[in-house]
Scaffold this motif. Structure first.
Motif, PDB file in Angstrom:
ATOM      1  N   ASP A  53     -38.325 -41.529 -22.875  1.00 40.64           N
ATOM      2  CA  ASP A  53     -37.621 -40.588 -23.752  1.00 40.64           C
ATOM      3  C   ASP A  53     -36.257 -40.152 -23.230  1.00 40.64           C
ATOM      4  O   ASP A  53     -35.843 -39.011 -23.422  1.00 40.64           O
ATOM      5  CB  ASP A  53     -38.483 -39.347 -24.038  1.00 40.64           C
ATOM      6  N   ILE A  54     -35.580 -41.059 -22.551  1.00 35.19           N
ATOM      7  CA  ILE A  54     -34.208 -40.759 -22.113  1.00 35.19           C
ATOM      8  C   ILE A  54     -33.283 -41.288 -23.219  1.00 35.19           C
ATOM      9  O   ILE A  54     -32.718 -42.369 -23.137  1.00 35.19           O
ATOM     10  CB  ILE A  54     -33.895 -41.384 -20.737  1.00 35.19           C
ATOM     11  N   ILE A  55     -33.176 -40.500 -24.277  1.00 38.65           N
ATOM     12  CA  ILE A  55     -32.509 -40.913 -25.507  1.00 38.65           C
ATOM     13  C   ILE A  55     -31.031 -41.253 -25.292  1.00 38.65           C
ATOM     14  O   ILE A  55     -30.536 -42.259 -25.798  1.00 38.65           O
ATOM     15  CB  ILE A  55     -32.632 -39.802 -26.592  1.00 38.65           C
ATOM     16  N   GLU A  56     -30.342 -40.417 -24.535  1.00 35.46           N
ATOM     17  CA  GLU A  56     -28.902 -40.620 -24.337  1.00 35.46           C
ATOM     18  C   GLU A  56     -28.627 -41.954 -23.646  1.00 35.46           C
ATOM     19  O   GLU A  56     -27.741 -42.709 -24.055  1.00 35.46           O
ATOM     20  CB  GLU A  56     -28.313 -39.466 -23.514  1.00 35.46           C
ATOM     21  N   LEU A  57     -29.398 -42.270 -22.598  1.00 32.68           N
ATOM     22  CA  LEU A  57     -29.183 -43.536 -21.889  1.00 32.68           C
ATOM     23  C   LEU A  57     -29.617 -44.726 -22.742  1.00 32.68           C
ATOM     24  O   LEU A  57     -28.999 -45.794 -22.688  1.00 32.68           O
ATOM     25  CB  LEU A  57     -29.916 -43.543 -20.544  1.00 32.68           C
ATOM     26  N   ALA A  58     -30.663 -44.554 -23.532  1.00 29.58           N
ATOM     27  CA  ALA A  58     -31.089 -45.629 -24.444  1.00 29.58           C
ATOM     28  C   ALA A  58     -29.974 -45.937 -25.441  1.00 29.58           C
ATOM     29  O   ALA A  58     -29.687 -47.106 -25.725  1.00 29.58           O
ATOM     30  CB  ALA A  58     -32.373 -45.237 -25.168  1.00 29.58           C
ATOM     31  N   ALA A  59     -29.317 -44.897 -25.939  1.00 32.14           N
ATOM     32  CA  ALA A  59     -28.213 -45.082 -26.896  1.00 32.14           C
ATOM     33  C   ALA A  59     -27.045 -45.816 -26.248  1.00 32.14           C
ATOM     34  O   ALA A  59     -26.469 -46.738 -26.827  1.00 32.14           O
ATOM     35  CB  ALA A  59     -27.762 -43.734 -27.451  1.00 32.14           C
ATOM     36  N   LYS A  60     -26.699 -45.426 -25.017  1.00 29.09           N
ATOM     37  CA  LYS A  60     -25.614 -46.101 -24.300  1.00 29.09           C
ATOM     38  C   LYS A  60     -25.970 -47.571 -24.053  1.00 29.09           C
ATOM     39  O   LYS A  60     -25.141 -48.459 -24.224  1.00 29.09           O
ATOM     40  CB  LYS A  60     -25.331 -45.400 -22.971  1.00 29.09           C
ATOM     41  N   ALA A  61     -27.207 -47.822 -23.653  1.00 22.75           N
ATOM     42  CA  ALA A  61     -27.643 -49.198 -23.397  1.00 22.75           C
ATOM     43  C   ALA A  61     -27.600 -50.023 -24.683  1.00 22.75           C
ATOM     44  O   ALA A  61     -27.232 -51.199 -24.658  1.00 22.75           O
ATOM     45  CB  ALA A  61     -29.043 -49.207 -22.795  1.00 22.75           C
TER      46      ALA A  61
ATOM     47  N   ILE B 189     -25.543 -49.634 -27.236  1.00 20.26           N
ATOM     48  CA  ILE B 189     -24.144 -49.958 -27.539  1.00 20.26           C
ATOM     49  C   ILE B 189     -23.671 -51.100 -26.642  1.00 20.26           C
ATOM     50  O   ILE B 189     -23.033 -52.044 -27.104  1.00 20.26           O
ATOM     51  CB  ILE B 189     -23.239 -48.713 -27.395  1.00 20.26           C
ATOM     52  N   HIS B 190     -24.007 -51.011 -25.369  1.00 21.85           N
ATOM     53  CA  HIS B 190     -23.627 -52.075 -24.432  1.00 21.85           C
ATOM     54  C   HIS B 190     -24.278 -53.398 -24.850  1.00 21.85           C
ATOM     55  O   HIS B 190     -23.645 -54.457 -24.841  1.00 21.85           O
ATOM     56  CB  HIS B 190     -24.053 -51.672 -23.021  1.00 21.85           C
ATOM     57  N   TYR B 191     -25.533 -53.333 -25.246  1.00 23.55           N
ATOM     58  CA  TYR B 191     -26.276 -54.508 -25.707  1.00 23.55           C
ATOM     59  C   TYR B 191     -25.590 -55.129 -26.934  1.00 23.55           C
ATOM     60  O   TYR B 191     -25.429 -56.348 -27.022  1.00 23.55           O
ATOM     61  CB  TYR B 191     -27.713 -54.086 -26.038  1.00 23.55           C
ATOM     62  N   SER B 192     -25.166 -54.297 -27.875  1.00 25.61           N
ATOM     63  CA  SER B 192     -24.454 -54.784 -29.068  1.00 25.61           C
ATOM     64  C   SER B 192     -23.183 -55.526 -28.681  1.00 25.61           C
ATOM     65  O   SER B 192     -22.847 -56.557 -29.264  1.00 25.61           O
ATOM     66  CB  SER B 192     -24.068 -53.620 -29.991  1.00 25.61           C
TER      67      SER B 192
ATOM     68  N   ALA C 184     -13.451 -54.067 -33.692  1.00 27.98           N
ATOM     69  CA  ALA C 184     -12.845 -52.732 -33.756  1.00 27.98           C
ATOM     70  C   ALA C 184     -13.926 -51.652 -33.736  1.00 27.98           C
ATOM     71  O   ALA C 184     -13.800 -50.644 -33.020  1.00 27.98           O
ATOM     72  CB  ALA C 184     -11.979 -52.604 -35.000  1.00 27.98           C
ATOM     73  N   GLN C 185     -15.009 -51.868 -34.505  1.00 27.46           N
ATOM     74  CA  GLN C 185     -16.097 -50.881 -34.534  1.00 27.46           C
ATOM     75  C   GLN C 185     -16.762 -50.744 -33.170  1.00 27.46           C
ATOM     76  O   GLN C 185     -17.038 -49.630 -32.704  1.00 27.46           O
ATOM     77  CB  GLN C 185     -17.131 -51.272 -35.592  1.00 27.46           C
ATOM     78  N   LEU C 186     -17.024 -51.878 -32.526  1.00 27.77           N
ATOM     79  CA  LEU C 186     -17.650 -51.830 -31.198  1.00 27.77           C
ATOM     80  C   LEU C 186     -16.740 -51.164 -30.173  1.00 27.77           C
ATOM     81  O   LEU C 186     -17.190 -50.354 -29.357  1.00 27.77           O
ATOM     82  CB  LEU C 186     -17.981 -53.249 -30.717  1.00 27.77           C
ATOM     83  N   MET C 187     -15.459 -51.509 -30.212  1.00 20.23           N
ATOM     84  CA  MET C 187     -14.517 -50.918 -29.263  1.00 20.23           C
ATOM     85  C   MET C 187     -14.446 -49.409 -29.457  1.00 20.23           C
ATOM     86  O   MET C 187     -14.392 -48.652 -28.488  1.00 20.23           O
ATOM     87  CB  MET C 187     -13.145 -51.577 -29.385  1.00 20.23           C
ATOM     88  N   GLU C 188     -14.486 -48.961 -30.708  1.00 24.46           N
ATOM     89  CA  GLU C 188     -14.473 -47.527 -30.980  1.00 24.46           C
ATOM     90  C   GLU C 188     -15.741 -46.853 -30.446  1.00 24.46           C
ATOM     91  O   GLU C 188     -15.681 -45.818 -29.797  1.00 24.46           O
ATOM     92  CB  GLU C 188     -14.335 -47.283 -32.484  1.00 24.46           C
ATOM     93  N   SER C 189     -16.907 -47.460 -30.697  1.00 25.07           N
ATOM     94  CA  SER C 189     -18.172 -46.893 -30.203  1.00 25.07           C
ATOM     95  C   SER C 189     -18.190 -46.823 -28.684  1.00 25.07           C
ATOM     96  O   SER C 189     -18.604 -45.816 -28.104  1.00 25.07           O
ATOM     97  CB  SER C 189     -19.357 -47.748 -30.664  1.00 25.07           C
ATOM     98  N   LEU C 190     -17.738 -47.883 -28.041  1.00 24.61           N
ATOM     99  CA  LEU C 190     -17.711 -47.910 -26.577  1.00 24.61           C
ATOM    100  C   LEU C 190     -16.743 -46.870 -26.025  1.00 24.61           C
ATOM    101  O   LEU C 190     -17.039 -46.202 -25.042  1.00 24.61           O
ATOM    102  CB  LEU C 190     -17.326 -49.308 -26.082  1.00 24.61           C
ATOM    103  N   THR C 191     -15.593 -46.727 -26.674  1.00 22.34           N
ATOM    104  CA  THR C 191     -14.598 -45.751 -26.227  1.00 22.34           C
ATOM    105  C   THR C 191     -15.159 -44.335 -26.319  1.00 22.34           C
ATOM    106  O   THR C 191     -14.960 -43.514 -25.420  1.00 22.34           O
ATOM    107  CB  THR C 191     -13.304 -45.886 -27.063  1.00 22.34           C
TER     108      THR C 191
ATOM    109  N   PHE D  97     -17.207 -45.175 -18.493  1.00 25.89           N
ATOM    110  CA  PHE D  97     -18.068 -46.251 -18.000  1.00 25.89           C
ATOM    111  C   PHE D  97     -17.887 -47.531 -18.813  1.00 25.89           C
ATOM    112  O   PHE D  97     -18.021 -48.625 -18.292  1.00 25.89           O
ATOM    113  CB  PHE D  97     -19.535 -45.793 -18.038  1.00 25.89           C
ATOM    114  N   PHE D  98     -17.559 -47.389 -20.103  1.00 28.18           N
ATOM    115  CA  PHE D  98     -17.510 -48.546 -20.991  1.00 28.18           C
ATOM    116  C   PHE D  98     -16.108 -49.135 -21.157  1.00 28.18           C
ATOM    117  O   PHE D  98     -15.925 -50.056 -21.937  1.00 28.18           O
ATOM    118  CB  PHE D  98     -18.099 -48.195 -22.361  1.00 28.18           C
TER     119      PHE D  98
END
Length: 114
Positions: A22-30, A32-35, A63-70, A75-76
């Motif tokens: 249940d580490i939601i924040e890290l799961a979300a970051k992972a 995005i990185h996975y995408s 562009a969408q991925l770069m925005e999400s990562l930014t 770290f991203f």
């Protein structure tokens, strides 16, 4: 490429582990990185096999991925630069300039301020 394939596998494991604990924040970051990794694997098809419609979709997804990562923070930044360099052969001059303006220059300026 082997590195991207390995990254994909490790990120799948990471997402699973974060979700189990249940580490939601890290799961979300992972996720995005996975995408980002999946996207870079997908665009490795030779450039001459892509039509103009494919390129337009690729530009939009990049562009969408770069925005999400930014939005995810410092770290991203490397992943944003990786996407941009993977995309360069497909981009129109206009798209290249816009992405550089919106993302790459900001990252370079932030790097100088540290």
């Amino acid at each position: 490429s082997m590195d991207l394939d390995q990254s994909q596998m490790l990120l799948e494991r990471s997402i699973w582990c974060f979700e189990q604990t249940d580490i939601i924040e890290l799961a979300a970051k992972a996720r995005i990185h996975y995408s980002s990794v999946l996207f870079r694997l997908e665009i490795q098809v030779p450039n001459d096999e892509k039509n103009s419609n494919d390129v337009a979709v690729i530009e939009m997804r990049a562009a969408q991925l770069m925005e999400s990562l930014t939005k995810e923070g410092l770290f991203f930044e490397v992943e944003v630069l990786n996407i941009f360099s993977s995309m360069t052969p497909f981009l129109s001059e206009y798209a290249k300039e816009e992405l550089e303006k919106r993302f790459i220059r900001k990252i370079q300026l932030a790097g100088r301020e540290e």
